[in-house]
Motif scaffolding. Structure first.
Motif, PDB file in Angstrom:
ATOM      1  N   ALA A 183       0.837  -1.080   0.132  1.00  0.00           N
ATOM      2  CA  ALA A 183       0.035   0.020   0.098  1.00  0.00           C
ATOM      3  C   ALA A 183       0.869   1.339   0.052  1.00  0.00           C
ATOM      4  O   ALA A 183       1.766   1.336   0.897  1.00  0.00           O
ATOM      5  CB  ALA A 183      -0.668  -0.086   1.176  1.00  0.00           C
ATOM      6  N   LEU A 184       0.681   2.071  -0.994  1.00  0.00           N
ATOM      7  CA  LEU A 184       1.326   3.339  -0.813  1.00  0.00           C
ATOM      8  C   LEU A 184       0.860   4.522   0.065  1.00  0.00           C
ATOM      9  O   LEU A 184      -0.087   4.507   0.257  1.00  0.00           O
ATOM     10  CB  LEU A 184       1.509   4.027  -2.220  1.00  0.00           C
ATOM     11  N   THR A 185       1.828   5.565   0.344  1.00  0.00           N
ATOM     12  CA  THR A 185       1.343   6.210   1.299  1.00  0.00           C
ATOM     13  C   THR A 185       0.713   7.347   0.290  1.00  0.00           C
ATOM     14  O   THR A 185       0.640   7.232  -1.103  1.00  0.00           O
ATOM     15  CB  THR A 185       2.372   7.206   1.917  1.00  0.00           C
ATOM     16  N   PRO A 186      -0.159   8.370   0.598  1.00  0.00           N
ATOM     17  CA  PRO A 186      -0.786   9.329  -0.070  1.00  0.00           C
ATOM     18  C   PRO A 186       0.410  10.112  -0.796  1.00  0.00           C
ATOM     19  O   PRO A 186       0.137  10.465  -2.159  1.00  0.00           O
ATOM     20  CB  PRO A 186      -1.494  10.374   0.919  1.00  0.00           C
ATOM     21  N   GLU A 187       1.557  10.400  -0.474  1.00  0.00           N
ATOM     22  CA  GLU A 187       2.517  11.137  -0.710  1.00  0.00           C
ATOM     23  C   GLU A 187       3.292  10.566  -1.982  1.00  0.00           C
ATOM     24  O   GLU A 187       3.448  10.811  -3.155  1.00  0.00           O
ATOM     25  CB  GLU A 187       3.699  11.299   0.030  1.00  0.00           C
ATOM     26  N   GLN A 188       3.436   9.126  -1.940  1.00  0.00           N
ATOM     27  CA  GLN A 188       3.953   8.157  -2.941  1.00  0.00           C
ATOM     28  C   GLN A 188       2.922   7.995  -4.120  1.00  0.00           C
ATOM     29  O   GLN A 188       3.276   8.096  -5.325  1.00  0.00           O
ATOM     30  CB  GLN A 188       4.281   6.819  -2.285  1.00  0.00           C
ATOM     31  N   ALA A 189       1.564   8.023  -3.689  1.00  0.00           N
ATOM     32  CA  ALA A 189       0.636   7.885  -4.780  1.00  0.00           C
ATOM     33  C   ALA A 189       0.574   9.199  -5.547  1.00  0.00           C
ATOM     34  O   ALA A 189       0.095   9.175  -6.697  1.00  0.00           O
ATOM     35  CB  ALA A 189      -0.797   7.610  -4.218  1.00  0.00           C
ATOM     36  N   ALA A 190       0.740  10.238  -4.879  1.00  0.00           N
ATOM     37  CA  ALA A 190       0.698  11.478  -5.616  1.00  0.00           C
ATOM     38  C   ALA A 190       1.766  11.745  -6.607  1.00  0.00           C
ATOM     39  O   ALA A 190       1.712  12.779  -7.305  1.00  0.00           O
ATOM     40  CB  ALA A 190       0.274  12.818  -4.918  1.00  0.00           C
ATOM     41  N   ASN A 191       2.971  11.237  -6.324  1.00  0.00           N
ATOM     42  CA  ASN A 191       4.068  11.487  -7.095  1.00  0.00           C
ATOM     43  C   ASN A 191       4.284  10.819  -8.339  1.00  0.00           C
ATOM     44  O   ASN A 191       4.632   9.836  -8.386  1.00  0.00           O
ATOM     45  CB  ASN A 191       5.347  11.042  -6.304  1.00  0.00           C
ATOM     46  N   LYS A 192       3.712  11.615  -9.426  1.00  0.00           N
ATOM     47  CA  LYS A 192       3.729  10.999 -10.640  1.00  0.00           C
ATOM     48  C   LYS A 192       4.311  11.964 -11.778  1.00  0.00           C
ATOM     49  O   LYS A 192       4.098  13.309 -11.852  1.00  0.00           O
ATOM     50  CB  LYS A 192       2.123  11.014 -10.931  1.00  0.00           C
TER      51      LYS A 192
END
Length: 251
Positions: A233-242
């Motif tokens: 499961a990614l953290t919100p910060e990891q998920a938003a880093n695109k």
């Protein structure tokens, strides 16, 4: 069965020297960057990667390539990765270039237990006739060339035999997944992520949103959990880093 692991580092812990990897992503879309970064920190060398492309300079699979961890790439697009082109032409990495549709079908076939199939793509070219430079020597000569492939006629038309692809591991990125490993992919990330996941003997998925079993509508599941062994499961910060491959702005 709860397939969630605590961290990306734990998820890739047994990816060892010389492992083969099917890696999802299309350009910068749907790339399992967190898993790739964890693998970069672990540092196993001699990796044999199967992916549409090999990332970009400083991003995605490009960081493994620049670190000298990749020995061989099977893909369809070198793209604008200067490090990839330099290492290929300099004889530092072996590259098997495959028509994009054929690559997709080879991954799907491997995942479905189909050892080989015939396709018209590549008939009459070096894809079938052999001689494509897979690896260059330091002096610029061709050290390893692609082999001749079997061509057979069906209904008056020639087809070339292509083998299915399976790998030791697969790394994929999903927009949503549950603890059983059922995955949902967003838009163009569906191009190669599901196929890479099918081809891996051990498939590791990083997910932007983790939900509980039963929360996913069966109709929205793009890949059933039978193909997935580990979920991160990614953290919100990891998920938003695109990343953006080509940033353009108006004058």
């Amino acid at each position: 069965m709860d397939k969630v692991v605590a961290s990306a580092a734990e998820a890739v812990r047994d990816v060892g020297e010389g492992s083969s990897l099917a890696v999802g992503g299309f350009g910068l879309s749907g790339v399992p960057n967190v898993l790739i970064e964890a693998l970069h920190r672990a540092g196993p060398g001699g990796l044999r990667v199967v992916s549409n492309n090999c990332g970009v300079d400083g991003g995605g699979l490009g960081i493994l390539l620049e670190a000298g961890l990749i020995e061989r790439v099977t893909g369809s697009y070198i793209g604008e990765n200067k490090a990839f082109a330099r290492k290929y032409l300099g004889g530092e990495v072996e590259v098997e270039l495959i028509p994009q549709g054929t690559l997709a079908e080879r991954l799907r076939a491997g995942g479905c237990g189909i050892p080989a199939f015939y396709t018209p793509a590549g008939v009459g070219t070096a894809v079938a006739e052999g001689g494509l430079p897979w690896k260059y020597a330091v002096d610029g000569s061709v050290a390893v060339s692609s082999p001749v492939k079997e061509v057979r006629e069906f209904g008056g038309k020639d087809y070339v035999l292509e083998e299915g692809i399976t790998t030791d591991f697969a790394l994929v990125h999903a927009v949503k997944g549950d603890r059983h490993g059922n995955l949902v992919f967003a838009k163009s990330s569906r191009n190669f992520n599901p196929l890479a996941a099918m081809a891996g003997k051990i498939t590791i998925a990083e997910v932007e949103e983790l939900v509980e079993p039963g929360e996913l509508d069966p109709e929205e599941v793009h890949l059933p959990g039978v193909f997935v062994q580990r979920v991160v499961a990614l953290t919100p910060e990891q998920a938003a880093n695109k990343g953006i491959e080509k940033r353009t702005v108006r004058a």
